[in-house]
Write an enzyme that holds these catalytic residues in place. Structure first.
Site, PDB file in Angstrom:
ATOM      1  N   HIS A 332     -15.940  26.731 -15.965  1.00 32.17           N
ATOM      2  CA  HIS A 332     -17.258  26.306 -15.241  1.00 32.17           C
ATOM      3  C   HIS A 332     -17.839  24.869 -15.660  1.00 32.17           C
ATOM      4  CE1 HIS A 332     -21.243  27.809 -13.578  1.00 32.17           C
ATOM      5  NE2 HIS A 332     -21.561  26.735 -14.461  1.00 32.17           N
ATOM      6  N   GLU A 333     -17.744  24.644 -16.757  1.00 32.09           N
ATOM      7  CA  GLU A 333     -18.381  23.375 -17.217  1.00 32.09           C
ATOM      8  C   GLU A 333     -17.522  22.256 -16.692  1.00 32.09           C
ATOM      9  OE1 GLU A 333     -21.438  23.243 -17.882  1.00 32.09           O
ATOM     10  OE2 GLU A 333     -21.640  25.492 -18.458  1.00 32.09           O
ATOM     11  N   HIS A 336     -17.897  21.307 -13.261  1.00 31.79           N
ATOM     12  CA  HIS A 336     -19.165  20.413 -12.707  1.00 31.79           C
ATOM     13  C   HIS A 336     -18.808  19.170 -12.874  1.00 31.79           C
ATOM     14  CE1 HIS A 336     -22.405  22.738 -12.277  1.00 31.79           C
ATOM     15  NE2 HIS A 336     -22.240  23.729 -13.456  1.00 31.79           N
ATOM     16  N   GLU A 355     -24.106  24.986  -9.266  1.00 30.90           N
ATOM     17  CA  GLU A 355     -23.783  26.286 -10.185  1.00 30.90           C
ATOM     18  C   GLU A 355     -23.293  27.443  -9.560  1.00 30.90           C
ATOM     19  OE1 GLU A 355     -24.476  25.704 -12.759  1.00 30.90           O
ATOM     20  OE2 GLU A 355     -25.834  24.204 -13.190  1.00 30.90           O
TER      21      GLU A 355
END
Length: 890
Positions: A332-333, A336, A355
């Site tokens: 997820h990070e 980003h 998000e």
């Protein structure tokens, strides 16, 4: 947006930043910092005032502006407004539009507890030492240095860090110089009087580290840290550029042994993302820093900072569930770094796009790395279910929600942004197919790289890449609150499908049912030969539509449960056909079950039907379906938690489904068995233990007793540790409780810290619960997070937890003001289910300033009201069903 709103919530557009030279000095002994910033600015309009963000920092008394001509100007007035979190510098003469200058300002402040530039601690040789990190999302950069703290006001940053010898400085970019700091050659602004060095009287203690300049970026992903960090290192080679990028995982030395897995994971994920987006990772390096007390994890460009539990993993002791969590969060990070950092939302109303997309990409990466986890099907019980649940309330909000005041961003950084956002993007991906979807995403990223965007830019790129009008399809899904339930009825030659807004509280009234969505029907059909076919070209845009269909054969709408809506089949025959169609896909089976329970809770179907479906599915050995059954039983337990008769009935259903699986699979984990078998055993033992099966409890307690005597000789199966810990405390006494606190106090494993804290919160002995409450405010924030969750979840401690919260509201608010207090403040109350409780909750919060969590409070009160209706409406029905089920008639 009207001018008044702009003046109130958004910075004036007269001046924009171009580049920051930021020098910051950190003193870990006194936990203070100071610094200077020189900001290259451009004047967009004629103006005699420079307005930027600053909050809770002390500014120097001699700011200045140096013009291109070399002339230096000083403000006639400097004023700070804590309400708008701005500083205004007023000048005698106006600066001209189109001209440039450099603004010089100095600042200092204390290192904070939770946000901005915050402190963390670790124990080394029985001494508590401190280190620092940053957490700037959404508006905390202004608490550290004066800046234009809005996501669209991007600039480049060159950071220099001054710190004590023996510590490590980190930044988004690599360091190009480090050496002794000589204040006579490189002074900080003297306007504050004595400097840290003057008071310390030892200039040799200080070093300075200079970092390379960043690309254009928003302030909320600027990052730096200072402390006694160690690291493990690897690298990945870009398949697009051939460039080698170093990758490091930083932590305090005591945690470094758990950093190998996230290091290997990161080096795998980054090139995968490059390939998926056809866009190279643009920074020279990628670091992840694990810090105690971090507010989760933040995707700072090139220096992700997060709680150790988000990233660290010990293969020897940590469970499969922990591994899944680390893979998901890390992916997820890292997603980003492209979606959010290379391209950033224009304003916080598009936060969901950042998000939601990172949540979806985290799942896609997890599935590519571990197809055996069946991540897409698991999302039906996770991302999709949570999004549907929270969006079924009148107090919900659109995914793209107006947020004029950036200080209220925390309130919309919720399940709607993450779970509904990801689910809507999944719906688009299903329609287009992964290849076309990623092609459109690549177009979007390349067209807007190093800039800002809105959701419409993504829809446009996806539409051009696929030839599908995604903008028209998605406009109502992101701008309107809620989602539809599709009611299916039989008709001559086919079916009639009707859409109405779904509400957990019951059928929507006309005033709440005006929205219409463009619904992809995703029709799955099975013909006489058993062949399955998906039709993804059918859409319901109107209120009601006839679909030609041979209903002699199985069919199901919302194939693989990839659409963000529920389906209600009006007749037993239609339900039978949908169930037959679902049997070929575990996503469909879970989706049908989740829909059945939700529809019953909303009084659109019978709860007895949902219970019959759960009981009928109980013979499955598919983990995802069993997980869905267990979660839905827990949902019913959370509704009737104070009705002991129904609680025992539901536990009996749990035992009926899961105890035979324990008997079949046992408690041990042979080498080489499938991931699904491991997951089923772990779930079955947990469900049976929670349902108070005496045989399972006896076995788990016996294993824990042996573990306490000699944990080397009697190690616990790592996947059963959370359940064994909980059973030991729940059914034990002082001995087990104290042993668990010993683990919590001593462990260096983030996963074990979580397991121990959650276990402590399961205690049902009032004396032990009181001891937990007595320590609650003394523990560090990470431990308190888990303890609060456990105490609020435990039915026996739920009411004491509510009273503790009321008695200690001010202390808890001060402790968690900037770290999810909206969630903490509502957590104990959400499962209340009586009218008296509702009135008492309303009365309590009337005396509090709820402005920072108004929306959360509204959702809590609505959840209580919904539970009240369900209990009053269905208690007799659920008792009657169990009476028949117990007699063997079901």
């Amino acid at each position: 947006m009207d001018p008044l709103t702009v003046d109130t919530y958004r910075l004036p557009v007269d001046v924009e930043p171009v580049h920051y030279d930021l020098k910051i000095r950190t003193d870990l002994k006194d936990l203070v910092f100071d610094g200077v910033v020189s900001i290259q600015i451009r004047f967009v309009n004629d103006t005699a005032a420079i307005v930027l963000n600053a909050f809770e920092i002390e500014l120097g008394t001699s700011p200045s502006v140096t013009l291109d001509s070399g002339e230096t100007c000083y403000p006639t007035k400097q004023s700070m407004n804590p309400d708008t979190q701005r500083v205004t510098l007023s000048f005698a003469d106006a600066f001209l539009a189109g001209s440039s200058a450099v603004l010089h300002m100095s600042f200092r402040a204390k290192v904070s507890n939770l946000s901005g530039y915050y402190k963390s601690d670790w124990v080394h040789d029985d001494i508590t030492e401190y280190y620092t990190g940053t957490f700037f999302e959404p508006t905390y950069a202004r608490r550290v240095f004066p800046c234009w703290d809005e996501p669209a006001l991007k600039a480049t940053f060159a950071v220099s860090m001054i710190s004590r010898q023996g510590t490590v400085n980190l930044n988004n970019m690599p360091a190009f110089f480090e050496g002794p700091y000589d204040p006579s050659l490189d002074p900080l602004d003297p306007s504050f009087g004595p400097t840290i060095t003057d008071s310390d009287n030892d200039e040799s203690e200080w070093i300075i580290t200079r970092f390379e300049t960043t690309p254009k970026m928003s302030t909320y992903i600027v990052a730096f840290a200072n402390g006694p960090f160690a690291y493990v290192e690897s690298a990945f080679t870009s398949s697009l550029t051939g460039r080698i990028h170093p990758v490091r995982i930083y932590a305090t030395p005591d945690l470094l042994s758990q950093a190998k897995f996230p290091l290997e994971l990161t080096t795998k994920v980054l090139p995968m993302l490059e390939s998926m987006f056809d866009l190279p990772y643009p920074l020279p390096k990628m670091d992840i820093l694990c810090t105690n007390g971090a507010l989760g994890a933040l995707e700072n460009w090139g220096l992700i900072i997060g709680d150790p539990g988000a990233f660290l993993f010990d293969p020897a002791t940590d469970s499969t569930g922990t591994k899944k969590r680390v893979v998901d969060i890390t992916s997820h990070e890292l997603s980003h770094q492209w979606f959010g950092n290379i391209v950033t939302m224009e304003w916080w109303d598009n936060l969901w796009l950042n998000e939601g997309f990172a949540t979806l990409l985290g799942r896609m990466i997890s599935h590519r790395l571990h197809p055996e986890w069946n991540v897409p099907a698991a999302a039906v019980n996770g991302t999709l279910k949570h999004g549907l649940r929270v969006d079924a309330r009148l107090s919900s909000h659109p995914v793209q929600v107006e947020c004029p005041d950036a200080n209220n961003v925390d309130e919309i950084m919720d399940l709607i942004a993450y779970m509904k956002g990801a689910s809507l993007l999944q719906m688009v991906l299903t329609l287009l197919g992964e290849e076309q979807f990623l092609k459109g995403v690549s177009v979007y990223l390349k067209e807007h790289q190093f800039g800002n965007s809105v959701a419409e830019d993504l829809w446009d790129a996806l539409g051009r890449a696929s030839g599908t009008d995604i903008l028209t399809l998605m406009k109502d899904w992101i701008s309107k609150t809620g989602y539809p339930v599709l009611t299916v009825t039989e008709s001559s030659g086919g079916i009639i499908v009707r859409q109405n807004r779904f509400l957990a509280s019951g059928a929507a009234e006309p005033k709440d049912d005006e929205a219409l969505w463009t619904v992809p029907l995703l029709l799955l059909t099975i013909d006489s030969s058993g062949a399955r076919q998906l039709n993804n070209t059918l859409f319901l845009e109107e209120r009601e539509k006839f679909i030609p269909l041979d209903i002699n054969y199985p069919f199901k709408l919302n194939a693989s449960s990839s659409g963000f809506y529920r389906v209600l089949y009006q007749t037993p025959n239609l339900n039978r056909l949908a169930l037959e169609a679902a049997k070929g896909d575990i996503s469909d089976m879970s989706g049908l079950l989740n829909d059945a329970v939700a529809l019953a809770q909303a009084n659109l179907a019978k709860l007895s039907g949902a219970l019959t479906l759960m009981s009928g599915f109980g013979g499955t050995t598919e983990y995802i379906v069993l997980e869905s059954i267990g979660a839905n039983i827990t949902g019913l337990l959370d509704t009737w938690w104070e009705n002991s008769e129904i609680v025992e009935h539901l536990r009996r259903l749990d035992r009926h489904i899961f105890v035979p699986l324990v008997a079949k699979l046992g408690f041990d984990y042979p080498e080489g068995e499938s991931t699904d078998t491991v997951a089923v055993r772990t779930l079955a033992v947990k469900r049976a233990a929670n349902a108070r099966d005496p045989g399972v409890i006896q076995e788990l307690r016996k294993r824990f007793s042996a573990f306490m005597v000699d944990k080397e000789a009697s190690p616990l199966p790592k996947d059963l540790i959370p359940t064994i810990y909980a059973v030991a405390v729940r059914h034990g006494g002082n001995k087990e409780y104290d042993y668990m606190w010993g683990i919590l106090d001593r462990t260096k494993s983030p996963a074990e810290e979580c397991h121990a804290a959650l276990a402590i919160g399961t205690a049902e002995d009032p004396v032990l619960m009181d001891r937990t409450f007595g320590r609650l405010l003394q523990e560090n924030d990470g431990k308190v997070d888990w303890l609060l969750m456990a105490l609020s979840t435990n039915p026996v401690s739920r009411r004491p937890m509510i009273q503790f919260f009321k008695d200690n509201y001010e202390a808890l608010e001060a402790k968690f003001e900037n770290s999810g207090f909206a969630n903490y403040s509502q957590q104990p109350f959400r499962l209340l289910a009586t009218r008296e409780d509702y009135e008492n909750t309303v009365a309590f919060f009337k005396t509090k300033d709820t402005s920072k969590y108004t929306r959360s409070l509204e959702q809590t009160l609505e959840a209580i009201q919904t539970s009240i209706k369900l209990v009053e409406r269905s208690t007799t029905e659920i008792l009657d069903w169990f009476a028949e089920w117990g007699s063997g008639k079901q």
